[in-house]
Design an enzyme around this catalytic site. Structure first.
Site, PDB file in Angstrom:
ATOM      1  CG  HIS A  82      51.549  40.447  41.167  1.00  0.00           C
ATOM      2  ND1 HIS A  82      50.924  40.611  42.636  1.00  0.00           N
ATOM      3  CD2 HIS A  82      50.567  39.793  40.802  1.00  0.00           C
ATOM      4  CE1 HIS A  82      50.090  39.507  42.592  1.00  0.00           C
ATOM      5  NE2 HIS A  82      49.442  39.512  41.677  1.00  0.00           N
ATOM      6  NE  ARG A 168      36.957  39.876  39.624  1.00  0.00           N
ATOM      7  CZ  ARG A 168      38.216  40.623  39.854  1.00  0.00           C
ATOM      8  NH1 ARG A 168      39.094  41.370  40.100  1.00  0.00           N
ATOM      9  NH2 ARG A 168      38.558  39.496  38.623  1.00  0.00           N
ATOM     10  CE  LYS A 187      45.086  42.572  45.210  1.00  0.00           C
ATOM     11  NZ  LYS A 187      44.593  41.724  45.212  1.00  0.00           N
TER      12      LYS A 187
HETATM   13  N1  URA Z   1      44.761  38.577  42.026  1.00  0.00           N
HETATM   14  C1  URA Z   1      43.879  39.501  42.305  1.00  0.00           C
HETATM   15  O1  URA Z   1      44.450  39.477  43.175  1.00  0.00           O
HETATM   16  N2  URA Z   1      43.008  39.971  41.868  1.00  0.00           N
HETATM   17  C2  URA Z   1      42.600  39.269  40.676  1.00  0.00           C
HETATM   18  O2  URA Z   1      41.564  39.633  40.331  1.00  0.00           O
HETATM   19  C3  URA Z   1      43.448  37.991  40.261  1.00  0.00           C
HETATM   20  C4  URA Z   1      44.475  37.724  40.706  1.00  0.00           C
END
Ligand code: URA
Length: 434
Positions: A82, A168, A187
């Protein structure tokens, strides 16, 4: 457990229990908490922070808010990567086939671009026919058959994150390490992986502007990922100038194919091999970085990595001819070259400036619902430290609209500086954490 009591507890600086955090995440998933209550708690967390235990409970609750994919039937240690996002960051595209060709399965669920940073899904979808909306069953079957699936977030995986991230985004609570940690890891952990390599970027083109903030985020991600029972490592990498020489979806796929042939730009190859090496080590097929890099270079040299990419494209309905004939990728109608005003050295290529030029052309999204143009972007970019002569190309604008091309060229001119002295090239890979 009333939402207002949980909000008050965090407002007053106390740590929340696993049950209280569970109630909050359930409230986000099933709609039993109002948006104003969710937002109030997000702001209280932003201001008061979370302990490592709270962050681990939050991540676990988010992961369990939906389906957790079970890939236990697929043999081997499943490893994903990631990135926290950057400009010209196409690394997942060459990386996944290389790592799979070395014998490590890579289940990869990626995101779309938002704001200045691009998304792997948008890049892959520039390949004609390529589908990223596979069901979890199709994803599982493809990982078992091909060793890799490159798909998008499904509605079943960590649904609480979708709700909380949207809140957010509009309540100024994005830049908060525990919340970022929960969002990213919930995730990734729901994908069914055993191990994860993180590319945490810092600099002008990154989400984290300073190395200190990036290190803090990387350490939190590694700690919480390990608490979730996964092997996790993070690389801290610089994002001052774009990665590679292209920014834009089809242009970046073409550059990724060049990488799979071993002909990619030096910086893209360097970070791809560094991330791949950690994936092979965590995947149990290499003992150290030197052995891992030799394996990665071998599958590039003998064509196995590119062949794996052809297989992945074909499995997901795409036109696999692009792997050999990139001209089958979407092409922009207009090309405009920005040239050097004088002899000298490239002293700066501002990643954010280039990203904004690409955004003006339609390569990215200012809002989640915006449509992108896969063909447009900036190609043939110079790199910091290179020598140029007056009139030599600094970058090529690929556009489908004359007005956008003119504006983007002016933006690119502001982003690139040519000076008399070479200056220093920023170090790309700063540290390995975990
Ligand atoms: N990427 C994400 O998936 N979530 C975040 O909070 C920040 C970057």
């Amino acid at each position: 457990m009333f939402p207002q009591h949980i909000i008050a507890k965090k407002r007053d600086g106390h740590a929340l229990t696993r049950e209280e955090i569970g109630a909050f995440v359930r409230g986000a998933t099933d709609g039993s908490w109002a948006d104003y209550q969710l937002s109030a708690l997000l702001m209280a967390i932003f201001l008061r922070g979370m302990t490592p235990e709270e962050t681990a409970h939050y991540t676990e609750a988010m992961m369990r808010s939906g389906t957790v994919a079970d890939l236990s039937a697929v043999p081997g240690i499943k490893v994903d990567k990631h990135s926290t996002g950057g400009v010209g960051d196409k690394l997942s595209i060459p990386l996944a086939p290389m790592v799979v060709a070395c014998g490590v399965p890579v289940p990869m669920i990626s995101g779309r671009g938002l704001g200045h940073s691009g998304g792997t899904l948008d890049k892959l979808e520039s390949i004609p026919g390529f589908r990223t909306d596979l069901s979890l069953d199709a994803y599982r079957a493809q990982v078992a058959r091909v060793g890799c699936a490159l798909i998008g977030q499904t509605k079943d995986l960590a649904p609480s994150d979708k709700k909380l991230y949207a809140l957010r985004d509009v309540t100024a609570t994005v830049e908060c390490i525990p919340l970022i940690c929960g969002s990213i890891l919930s995730k990734k952990l729901a994908e069914g992986i055993d191990a994860l390599v993180l590319d945490v970027k810092f600099g002008r083109g990154a989400f984290m502007k300073t190395k200190a903030d990036a290190r803090q985020l990387a350490e939190a991600l590694v700690r919480v990922g390990k608490a979730g029972g996964k092997k996790v490592r993070a690389l801290l990498t610089a994002m001052e100038q774009p990665l590679g020489r292209t920014v834009g979806n089809a242009l970046e796929v073409a550059e990724s194919i060049a990488c799979l042939r071993g002909e990619g730009p030096a910086d893209v190859m360097e970070v791809t091999y560094a991330l791949g090496a950690q994936m092979l080590i965590l995947g149990g097929v290499a003992a150290d970085v030197a052995e891992a890099e030799a394996k990665l270079q071998a599958v590039v040299a003998d064509g196995q990595a590119l062949e794996k990419f052809r297989q992945i494209i074909a499995a997901q309905g795409g036109d696999a001819r692009v792997a050999d004939e990139p001209e089958h990728l979407p092409q922009a109608r207009i090309r405009v070259t920005l040239t050097a005003p004088a002899d000298g050295h490239v002293t700066d290529v501002d990643a954010m400036g280039v990203a904004l030029a690409a955004l003006r052309l339609g390569a990215g999204r200012a809002r989640a619902e915006d449509k992108i143009d896969p063909a447009v972007g900036v190609g043939s970019l110079v790199k910091i430290g290179e020598r140029v002569t007056a009139g030599a190309p600094l970058g090529v604008i690929h556009a489908n609209d004359e007005g956008a091309a003119t504006e983007a060229k002016a933006m690119l001119a502001k982003a690139i500086t040519v000076g008399e002295r070479p200056g220093s090239t920023p170090r790309l890979i700063d540290e390995v954490i975990g």
